[in-house]
Design an enzyme around this catalytic site. Structure first.
Site, PDB file in Angstrom:
ATOM      1  N   LYS A   1       1.053  -1.452  -0.131  1.00  0.00           N
ATOM      2  CA  LYS A   1       0.288   0.001  -0.538  1.00  0.00           C
ATOM      3  C   LYS A   1       0.735   1.303  -0.062  1.00  0.00           C
ATOM      4  CE  LYS A   1      -4.425   1.909   2.344  1.00  0.00           C
ATOM      5  NZ  LYS A   1      -4.634   1.632   3.293  1.00  0.00           N
TER       6      LYS A   1
ATOM      7  N   GLU B   1     -18.737  -6.356  11.089  1.00  0.00           N
ATOM      8  CA  GLU B   1     -19.856  -5.459  12.463  1.00  0.00           C
ATOM      9  C   GLU B   1     -20.378  -6.268  12.668  1.00  0.00           C
ATOM     10  OE1 GLU B   1     -17.892  -3.105   9.035  1.00  0.00           O
ATOM     11  OE2 GLU B   1     -18.513  -4.769   9.374  1.00  0.00           O
TER      12      GLU B   1
ATOM     13  N   ARG C   1     -24.759  -2.687   8.795  1.00  0.00           N
ATOM     14  CA  ARG C   1     -24.480  -4.478   8.518  1.00  0.00           C
ATOM     15  C   ARG C   1     -24.294  -5.185   9.377  1.00  0.00           C
ATOM     16  NH1 ARG C   1     -20.139  -3.543   4.349  1.00  0.00           N
ATOM     17  NH2 ARG C   1     -18.728  -5.768   5.508  1.00  0.00           N
TER      18      ARG C   1
END
Length: 641
Positions: free
Chosen positions: A289, A375, A403
């Site tokens: 990243k 979640e 979610r």
């Protein structure tokens, strides 16, 4: 917008690529140059607009390779979450607009079906891509749109159960399907959990230099018509498989791990799997990243999200802060409460920095739990800790709490467990647009029996609501607060628990009462001052609670005023609907009260500044003032509209 043309990098090879089809005629050497120039263009564009930088830089080579090998848009590339899609947008006919990212009327920061045929499936939440790709694969098999489906999913997104539900189904159906596992050991925060450890073991057991040797040794025969056919292709792919047992048990052929920044390796492997795959295939690529931009690589979050910045130094151009952010106020208040109560624990789902719980983790590492992008698990995990005698604060963005809604109902509310929901990013959030708007939490929480729902009008109120939640042990409680800076009010030394279901009067007037829920209170007070200057003197109250309602205050306001208007940063079905229900049950409307509810409109509002979004929504001070005048039938004092 300032013209940044002179600061743009020179990109002679990228300039030849208007659409992905233009990549087909380029040699591998030229594709490497395209990738280098694409990385420079991405950095330049995000320096102008701000946005998600690190994820896109990590998939530059992968983006070029996928578009060079697959036939997009006939073949569907589905980017999980979409943080990494800026290079994809540059290659797919949107380069001329790339410096409008995340601005009003500009390109979305995520994939968006209405924006381009090269975005076959919109995404801004994680872990949906494999399900979507499988849906496309089955549709093609049944006579729908033809073409391959490719899901590009990060290792962080693989911590969500939905990814495994999709893989389980794909392995059963055995359709031709490609899943690119983009493993950069990081989503927004460093990864957590057993899946991360498993992936680490996979690539720890196969040094890149050995894999490069295998693949580069195969370059001489992989391009072209594969003279020896499927046998050699299969051997090469098999030689690169170092132990994807979990994925193979789910029914996927596994290839990898391979270096996602080495096109000499990536291109031949993708060509081989593209030409020979018959069922579901998982290609495990290792990326970095922020790759290729030193300030991003050095940043703690690898340049995940940035403001506008100086390309040479990486220094971000952030406006000076005039007040603490709501998130930081929540975090400090929770740390303060936890210092006095060792039963308080905190849970987040891969957003320790975004929710401020990184501060809690530094102070109380054993009492802070980052469960990854999960979640549903976060909510039930919190519920069981509450059942076990702890005081869990489950800190999630409003848009992510959606979610875990079934778990809120089934595992928390029905069992009346005292889980404290800290609902961050309530209301409209600006550049992230509709996918991240916290529009629905009041409606879906306040309809649950036994749930307490609060909204902070300012940062001082938020401190008191943290204290209220900490003290509350009779069922679940939620408090919501927006993104961004507070109002700059005087802060209390410590939070004091509020009386459940009691609001507060802010301004006493006549004829009109405005009842605000949440941070629209400041705009409501501005509207009241403007109205006062025109001879109309409204009463203003801060509801504080959407559930339970302050029945006495609301009925008193209704009895003493001609007009009652509610204002909230949420969708229809929330606070105003509960007030209307109360008034109807009490027969108040029979007395002729004029009632109006100002809510977010029944549309998804695209990205813009938060101020502009609330103007579009009809919820700034001028429009609150206009609503009062409209209901009174007055445009100018003393004259009828």
């Amino acid at each position: 917008m300032t013209d940044h043309t002179d600061n743009r990098p020179k990109t002679p090879m990228l300039d030849r690529v208007a659409l992905p089809s233009d990549l087909k005629s380029l040699s591998d050497r030229e594709l490497r140059q395209v990738a280098d120039e694409l990385r420079a263009e991405t950095i330049s564009a995000v320096s102008v607009t701000g946005g998600h930088l690190g994820a896109g830089l990590g998939v530059v080579e992968l983006t070029v390779a996928l578009h060079a090998i697959f036939d997009t848009p006939r073949d569907k590339i589905i980017w999980d979450v979409g943080h990494q899609c800026y290079p994809h947008k540059i290659l797919t006919g949107r380069r001329d607009r790339i410096r409008t990212l995340r601005t009003e009327g500009g390109l979305s920061g995520f994939t968006k079906r209405s924006e381009s045929p090269f975005d076959p499936f919109g995404a801004a939440h994680s872990s949906t891509s494999i399900s979507a790709a499988l849906g496309f694969a089955v549709a093609a098999d049944l006579g729908g749109d033809a073409g391959d489906a490719v899901a590009v999913i990060g290792d962080g997104s693989m911590s969500a159960g939905m990814a495994y539900e999709a893989m389980n189904n794909a392995g059963h159906l055995k359709k031709r399907l490609f899943v690119i596992l983009n493993d950069n050991e990081m989503s927004i925060a460093p990864p957590v959990g057993a899946m991360s450890s498993y992936l680490s073991r996979l690539y720890a057991g196969a040094p890149f230099q050995d894999l490069k040797a295998v693949a580069k040794g195969a370059v001489s025969f992989l391009p072209g018509p594969f003279q020896e056919g499927a046998r050699r292709a299969k051997e090469v792919l098999k030689s690169m498989t170092v132990g994807g047992t979990l994925f193979e048990e789910l029914g996927f052929s596994y290839v990898g791990p391979i270096d996602g920044h080495d096109l000499d390796l990536l291109l031949p492997v993708l060509r081989a799997v593209h030409d020979r795959a018959t069922g579901p295939m998982l290609i495990h690529v290792i990326t970095k990243k922020g790759k290729g931009y030193a300030p991003a690589e050095a940043a703690r979050d690898k340049g995940h999200a940035t403001a506008k910045f100086n390309v040479l130094t990486g220094e971000q151009k952030k406006a000076p802060s005039n007040a603490p952010s709501y998130t930081s106020v929540f975090a400090k208040a929770l740390v303060d409460e936890a210092a006095r109560d060792d039963k308080i624990v905190a849970v987040t789902a891969a957003m320790p920095d975004g929710t401020g719980l990184n501060l809690f983790a530094e102070r109380f590492p054993r009492r802070c739990f980052d469960v990854g992008i999960a979640e549903q698990h976060a909510v039930t995990f919190s519920a069981a800790m509450a059942a076990g005698g702890m005081k869990p604060f489950c800190a999630l963005y409003s848009t992510f709490l959606q979610r875990g809604y079934d778990q809120v109902v089934h595992d928390v509310a029905i069992q009346r467990l005292p889980v404290r929901f800290a609902v961050d990013r309530a209301g409209l959030v600006g550049a992230d647009g509709a996918t991240h708007a916290g529009a629905f939490d009041v409606a879906f929480l306040a309809n649950l029996p036994g749930m307490v729902v609060m909204a902070a009008a300012d940062e001082a109120e938020l401190v008191h609501m943290v204290a209220t939640a900490a003290a509350h042990d009779d069922g679940p409680i939620a408090f919501r607060f927006p993104r961004g800076e507070g109002e700059g009010v005087e802060m209390p030394e410590r939070g004091v628990p509020l009386e459940i279901g009691k609001g507060r009067m802010m301004r006493k007037g006549a004829r009109v009462a405005i009842l605000s829920f949440g941070t629209r209170l400041s705009e409501t007070m501005k509207a009241a001052e403007n109205l006062s200057a025109k001879g109309i003197d409204p009463t203003v109250a801060d509801a504080r609670f959407a559930k339970p309602l302050d029945r006495d205050m609301i009925l008193d306001l209704a009895a003493r005023h001609e007009v009652l208007i509610t204002v909230e940063e949420g969708a229809i079905g929330g606070f105003g609907s509960h007030v209307a229900q109360l008034l109807a049950e009490e027969g108040v409307f029979d007395s002729g009260l004029k009632f109006r509810s100002m809510v977010l409109p029944d549309i998804f509002i695209d990205q813009a500044s938060p101020e502009r979004m609330y103007e579009v929504a009809g919820m700034d001070a001028a429009q609150i003032e206009g609503k009062v005048l409209e209901v009174l039938g007055v445009s100018v004092v003393g004259k009828r509209a």
